[in-house]
Design a protein around this motif. Structure first.
Motif: not given
Length: 515
Positions: A21-24, A27-28, A138, A141-142, A146-147, A150
């Motif tokens: 899992r990352s900050r996104g 990727n979005l 999403i 990994t988000f 933020r999920r 996104a």
């Protein structure tokens, strides 16, 4: 695989995926580009269907399969690819879907005749898996905060793409050629593929096999009614073959449901999809597709009708598409902010509010569509509400099923929206066509009013379905899912309550999923 085994697998999957899992970050943007490539392709070809008939020296009936083949292929492949994503990895299958979609787009652009183009559109249908794979990535990994936002953006692209596709197709036909409709899709798919290679791998896997009998049953059950719906304009609703295909599809889908409940490794787990939060959300999604696509048919057709009719605006295809542009922007804006709103109000309330607002917007359009200004203002209301509703849907789905089932669950939801879209567009087209008086070529103004009101009624039915969504859904009984580690943040407890370690869960009886 037993229910308990699935729960254990889900716990392992969650644990393995947590480290990815990352900050996104960017990727979005990659996922949004992938979703836009597929979504635009759904309708970009529609303005060019007439030109294709002359360019490829074929009949209008044959050209209709350019649209129908894509719809049917995507409807079948979407749940299959979603299931494969759960099994072998969502990132991997996203790349496969994008490469397949891009290859189909290139073949379509180079097609020497209509049947090569139809085959190319079938290949493009592999892109149907892009949306459930994006939703799954999403979710896996988000970070929790933020999920929701996104998921809302990707959902909004599904609706925006349909309207923007009509505009893009018109612009490319006016200023380039029909081949560029497909070259544009190939370029977007290629760029998204390059970006997807850098996406994190979730690590979430559900070992298993593809249920081939289920695939065949689903293929027949979906293909038969979708062909009937797309051909009603030429066959008629009362034609024997139309009724026969609709009945055949319904019967086969019932058989599919019974079969899937008895097989060890189903293509679609009917026990989970039958839970009240998922079932009612899918019903609401059907009505979202019905109302949204209905509007995409009604507004451009009315706008392009000559002013001599007494109600039309006499606009060209591109100008008619531009009427929908402010509404599409409103959809993207409301979907983007819907993530924050869902943390305060909850996704259920957001879905209910969004569908109610959109029903009002489409209903009022039935009475007030006499000027371009009123159409623009009311479509902003309509699509603003749709943006809220579509943003809420994947949040409800992914928090109501185990992590290892997000691919197939969101895949089924995507198919349901496609069926609603086909139903809405064909019902509206039939309603308008049946109103043309003898010796005339244009529908009556009252038919447009009825079409707007019918779409509003469909959205209102979706809002009523949303009322029955439980206030809190559960993906699995907590004891059946051992979870590694603590929740990322307080927001994650709101959006994804199943991350709470089993010993700390206290679920009131009133909140239990009655299914």
């Amino acid at each position: 695989m037993t229910e308990a085994a699935r729960g254990t697998a889900g716990g392992t999957a969650r644990g393995s995926g947590a480290g990815t899992r990352s900050r996104g970050g960017g990727n979005l943007g990659v996922l949004a580009l992938a979703a836009a490539a597929y979504s635009l392709a759904q309708t970009a070809v529609v303005p060019g269907l007439g030109e294709l008939s002359g360019a490829l020296h074929t009949s209008t009936q044959n050209v209709s399969w350019v649209f129908s083949a894509y719809l049917v292929a995507a409807a079948l492949l979407t749940p299959v690819i979603g299931r494969l994503g759960d099994m072998v990895g969502k990132r991997r299958m996203l790349i496969v879907s994008l490469v397949g979609f891009g290859a189909g787009s290139v073949l379509a652009a180079l097609s020497p005749n209509i049947w090569v183009l139809v085959v190319a559109r079938v290949i493009q249908g592999v892109g149907g898996g892009i949306f459930p794979l994006c939703f799954g990535l999403i979710h896996d990994t988000f970070p929790a905060e933020r999920r929701p936002g996104a998921l809302g953006v990707i959902s909004a692209i599904a609706g925006i793409g349909a309207g923007a596709g009509l505009l893009m197709g018109g612009l490319l036909l006016d200023h380039a050629s029909w081949q560029w409709i497909f070259w544009a899709g190939a370029i977007m798919a290629g760029a998204a593929t390059i970006g997807a290679l850098r996406l994190p791998d979730t690590g979430v896997r559900t070992p298993g096999r593809i249920d081939l009998v289920g695939v065949v049953l689903l293929a027949v059950g979906l293909t038969a009614p979708l062909i009937a719906l797309t051909e009603t304009s030429s066959w008629g609703w009362g034609a024997l073959r139309t009724i026969g295909l609709l009945v055949l599809g319904a019967v086969v889908l019932v058989v599919f449901g019974f079969y899937e409940r008895r097989v060890d490794e189903p293509l679609v787990d009917m026990r989970v999809l039958g839970r009240l939060p998922v079932l009612t959300t899918n019903l609401a999604t059907l009505m979202i597709g019905f109302g949204t696509f209905g509007a995409f048919v009604i507004v451009p057709q009315m706008a392009q009708t000559a002013t001599s009719s007494g109600y039309g605006f006499g606009l060209g295809a591109t100008e008619a598409g531009l009427l929908l542009l402010p509404g599409c922007v409103a959809m993207l804006v409301t979907a983007t902010f819907a993530g924050r709103l869902s943390l305060w109000l909850g996704s259920r309330a957001l879905l209910l509010i969004g569908m109610a607002v959109s029903a009002v917007g489409l209903g009022v359009l039935g009475a007030e569509h006499g000027s371009e200004g009123s159409v623009i203002a009311l479509t902003i209301v309509l699509f603003g509400g749709i943006g809220l509703a579509m943003a809420a849907v994947p949040n409800i789905i992914v928090t109501s099923v185990p992590a290892e089932m997000t691919g197939q669950a969101t895949g089924v939801n995507t198919v349901v929206r496609s069926v609603g879209s086909a139903l809405g567009s064909q019902v509206v087209a039939t309603l308008l066509a049946s109103s043309v008086p003898a010796g005339r070529t244009l529908p009556t103004n009252s038919a447009f009013t009825d079409a707007y009101l019918l779409g509003g009624a469909g959205l209102l039915c979706g809002a009523l379905a949303a009322v029955f969504i439980p206030r809190r859904g559960r993906a699995e009984p907590a004891a059946a899912i051992p979870v590694v580690g603590a929740p990322d943040s307080a927001a994650e407890l709101l959006v994804n309550p199943e991350v709470i370690p089993a010993p700390t869960v206290v679920t009131p009886v009133s909140d239990l999923d009655p299914a």
